[in-house]
Design an enzyme around this catalytic site. Structure first.
Site, short mmCIF file in Angstrom:
data_model
loop_
_atom_site.label_atom_id
_atom_site.label_comp_id
_atom_site.label_asym_id
_atom_site.label_seq_id
_atom_site.Cartn_x
_atom_site.Cartn_y
_atom_site.Cartn_z
N ILE A 1 18.41 134.16 101.34
CA ILE A 1 18.50 135.03 102.50
C ILE A 1 19.68 134.49 103.29
CG2 ILE A 1 16.79 133.66 103.80
CD1 ILE A 1 15.95 136.20 105.26
N SER A 2 20.63 135.34 103.63
CA SER A 2 21.84 134.89 104.32
C SER A 2 21.51 134.34 105.70
CB SER A 2 22.82 136.06 104.48
OG SER A 2 23.24 136.52 103.22
N GLN A 3 22.39 133.48 106.19
CA GLN A 3 22.17 132.94 107.54
C GLN A 3 22.16 134.07 108.55
OE1 GLN A 3 26.11 130.80 107.44
NE2 GLN A 3 25.92 131.00 109.66
#
Length: 130
Positions: free
Chosen positions: A63-65
């Site tokens: 999950i991207s930052q």
């Protein structure tokens, strides 16, 4: 982890990572306040859900930052009647954010297990426009 603590971490994330980096779209900020990012990560990672970093979600994916998700969403300039195509559902967090800001979201994921997990989370959270 206690929901009050997670809610406080979510608000801190918005202030220190998103607004501090000049993301000012109130619709986007409100969507990020509403969506429990911790629901989109494995239970053993929930305490880190609001950190300024990507997190593993399984299948070699992350999950991207939060800031990257906010930045990508911000540059779209979405309107409430827009339809969005997302390639790479992953955890479903970005799809939820898009669903808060647009009329319809179409999302595709090649990893079947991730797609099924994301669908369950999105259903549980009540998203019917994805």
């Amino acid at each position: 982890m206690d929901s009050d603590i997670l809610n406080k971490k979510r608000e801190q994330m918005i202030e220190s990572q998103i607004k501090a980096r000049s993301i000012e779209d109130e619709n986007l900020l409100e969507a990020m306040r509403k969506i429990p990012r911790h629901a989109f990560v494995p239970s053993n990672m929930q305490e880190y859900a609001y950190n300024d970093e990507p997190l593993p979600i399984g299948g070699g994916q992350t999950i991207s930052q939060p800031y990257i998700v906010a930045y990508m969403t911000n540059v779209l300039g979405l309107k409430k009647d827009d339809k969005v195509l997302e390639i790479g559902t992953g955890s479903g967090y970005q799809a939820a954010l898009l669903a808060e800001m647009a009329a319809e979201v179409y999302t595709v994921e090649i990893h079947e297990d991730l797609a099924q997990k994301a669908r369950k989370i999105l259903d549980r959270l009540g998203y019917d426009n994805i």
